[in-house]
Scaffold this motif. Sequence first.
Motif, mmCIF file in Angstrom:
data_model
loop_
_atom_site.group_PDB
_atom_site.id
_atom_site.type_symbol
_atom_site.label_atom_id
_atom_site.label_comp_id
_atom_site.label_asym_id
_atom_site.label_seq_id
_atom_site.Cartn_x
_atom_site.Cartn_y
_atom_site.Cartn_z
ATOM 1 N N ILE A 92 14.984 -9.485 -1.783
ATOM 2 C CA ILE A 92 14.186 -10.662 -2.099
ATOM 3 C C ILE A 92 13.138 -10.849 -1.017
ATOM 4 C CG2 ILE A 92 14.210 -13.147 -2.568
ATOM 5 C CD1 ILE A 92 15.809 -11.655 -4.607
ATOM 6 N N ILE A 93 11.880 -11.020 -1.445
ATOM 7 C CA ILE A 93 10.778 -11.216 -0.501
ATOM 8 C C ILE A 93 10.133 -12.560 -0.777
ATOM 9 C CG2 ILE A 93 8.546 -10.331 0.308
ATOM 10 C CD1 ILE A 93 10.335 -7.849 -1.566
ATOM 11 N N GLY A 94 9.870 -13.328 0.265
ATOM 12 C CA GLY A 94 9.166 -14.591 0.138
ATOM 13 C C GLY A 94 7.739 -14.454 0.647
ATOM 14 N N VAL A 95 6.779 -14.904 -0.164
ATOM 15 C CA VAL A 95 5.358 -14.856 0.221
ATOM 16 C C VAL A 95 4.700 -16.162 -0.212
ATOM 17 C CG1 VAL A 95 5.226 -12.344 -0.032
ATOM 18 C CG2 VAL A 95 4.602 -13.803 -1.974
ATOM 19 N N ARG A 96 3.475 -16.372 0.208
ATOM 20 C CA ARG A 96 2.708 -17.522 -0.239
ATOM 21 C C ARG A 96 2.355 -17.372 -1.730
ATOM 22 N NH1 ARG A 96 3.031 -21.919 2.932
ATOM 23 N NH2 ARG A 96 2.575 -21.482 5.119
ATOM 24 N N ASN A 97 2.244 -18.499 -2.424
ATOM 25 C CA ASN A 97 1.871 -18.458 -3.840
ATOM 26 C C ASN A 97 0.621 -17.615 -4.082
ATOM 27 O OD1 ASN A 97 3.893 -19.892 -5.105
ATOM 28 N ND2 ASN A 97 2.830 -21.841 -5.103
ATOM 29 N N HIS A 98 -0.395 -17.811 -3.230
ATOM 30 C CA HIS A 98 -1.670 -17.130 -3.469
ATOM 31 C C HIS A 98 -1.588 -15.621 -3.217
ATOM 32 C CE1 HIS A 98 -2.494 -16.805 0.860
ATOM 33 N NE2 HIS A 98 -2.163 -18.086 0.988
ATOM 34 N N ASP A 99 -0.510 -15.165 -2.564
ATOM 35 C CA ASP A 99 -0.310 -13.725 -2.324
ATOM 36 C C ASP A 99 0.610 -13.082 -3.357
ATOM 37 O OD1 ASP A 99 -1.913 -13.440 -0.053
ATOM 38 O OD2 ASP A 99 -0.314 -14.132 1.287
ATOM 39 N N PHE A 100 1.113 -13.867 -4.301
ATOM 40 C CA PHE A 100 2.151 -13.393 -5.219
ATOM 41 C C PHE A 100 1.727 -12.145 -5.992
ATOM 42 C CE2 PHE A 100 4.040 -13.629 -9.558
ATOM 43 C CZ PHE A 100 5.360 -13.394 -9.215
ATOM 44 N N GLU A 101 0.600 -12.200 -6.681
ATOM 45 C CA GLU A 101 0.180 -11.073 -7.516
ATOM 46 C C GLU A 101 -0.171 -9.848 -6.679
ATOM 47 O OE1 GLU A 101 -2.716 -12.025 -10.440
ATOM 48 O OE2 GLU A 101 -1.481 -13.576 -11.387
ATOM 49 N N ALA A 102 -0.832 -10.067 -5.542
ATOM 50 C CA ALA A 102 -1.178 -8.940 -4.657
ATOM 51 C C ALA A 102 0.089 -8.256 -4.149
ATOM 52 C CB ALA A 102 -2.014 -9.434 -3.487
ATOM 53 N N ALA A 103 1.118 -9.053 -3.868
ATOM 54 C CA ALA A 103 2.384 -8.498 -3.375
ATOM 55 C C ALA A 103 3.071 -7.660 -4.450
ATOM 56 C CB ALA A 103 3.308 -9.625 -2.915
#
Length: 443
Positions: free
Chosen positions: A419-430
Amino acid sequence: MKKVVKFGGSSLASAAQFKKAGHIIRQDSTRRYVVPSAPGKRHPQDTKVTDMLYSCYLLALREEEEEEQFEEMILAIKSRYDEIIRGLDLTLDLTDEFQIIRENFSRKIGRDYAASRGEYLNGIVMAAYLGYPFIDAADVIFFKESGAFDAEKTNQVLSERLADCERAVIPGFYGSLPDGKVKTFSRGGSDVTGSIVAKAVHADMYENWTDVSGFLVADPRIVKNPKAIDVITYRELRELSYMGASVLHEDAIFPVRKEGIPINIRNTNCPEDKGTLIVEATCRTPRFTITGIAGKRDFASITVEKAMMNSQVGFCHKVLGVFADNDISIEHMPSGIDTMTIFVHQDEFEEKEQEVIAGIHRAVEPDFVELESDLALIAVVGRGMKATRGTSGRIFSALAHANVNVKMIDQGSSELNIIIGVRNHDFEAAVRAIYDIFVTTQI
């Protein structure tokens, strides 16, 4: 050999789609039990029959003031079925059925009854088209007085009923309560009905026909033309479904899993595609290290820090008790020696954030509490990860190259998911970065 086949709403939205389904069924004599959904959308601007029925029932509740609109809606729903019947060259007439529905709506019989009529009527049409016996799901699928599904009674009655039926059509989505009133599963519940029927007849395969050729490694709205998943285990599917992958109703897994019955997700519009096979376990080597990627946005994290936290018996229990007292469900909980972080849905938490913070202070007297919002969680799932070194390192490398800041990474004890946590705005790029490193670069 016995197969149960379930067709989704898009597969039965029109006479042309019905004919595709009929051809699929007739092409394989082992496809003996058919579970239809209600007609779905014929085109993007269209309305599903189930939604039309909900709207019609709301008009019925308003009585005289909406009587004219109510009649118009009833006729509009009937015309959808009449169009299918004409297209199939059937002599079937649903006038009497619609008169019963009209009377029951006027009696305010219930929203579940209203929603179930789409599958009920489509079941009658499908049975007439195939020449199979029609079995009303209300007679063989049961719910307890509490509204919970009664698996034991259903399996007993359904098994006995189908033992004398070489072939049958059983509409999906609904059953009945002890008092005879119709009760539905949640939306998408026809998947569950198919699974229940497969268990009752001890099927060799449960085929779930829809408008996609199985599960994809990633969301096609994020990754262009993602690869299909050939074989996935129940455990992998559960992980991906929990994190947002939604080809199959997740409750449909449990009845067949107990019986070891595989599920095959197939595409009505491309029946030559093998689709995705869902199994208990497999020796097949996966095509890629990962099986799939799924995720959700809009989480908040609450980090609680206290020196020597690990030596205090019941520390985590007390913190989690605060969330339970405030009726907030917990999605994920990574922890360290002196810290624990709780991920929750942001919209649930925002209304009660101050009560939760105060409750944590009273319960465990932390050194401090830190909040973060607008976070997304991504699950990277795959049975192949356990035998592959450096999986986490490759994820970190891919995300760093995509300029995505990782807020959290945690691996389950089964080594089946990360499980990886990222910022909402980075979701698709991740998601794209992870897909590229594990799938695109290996092709």
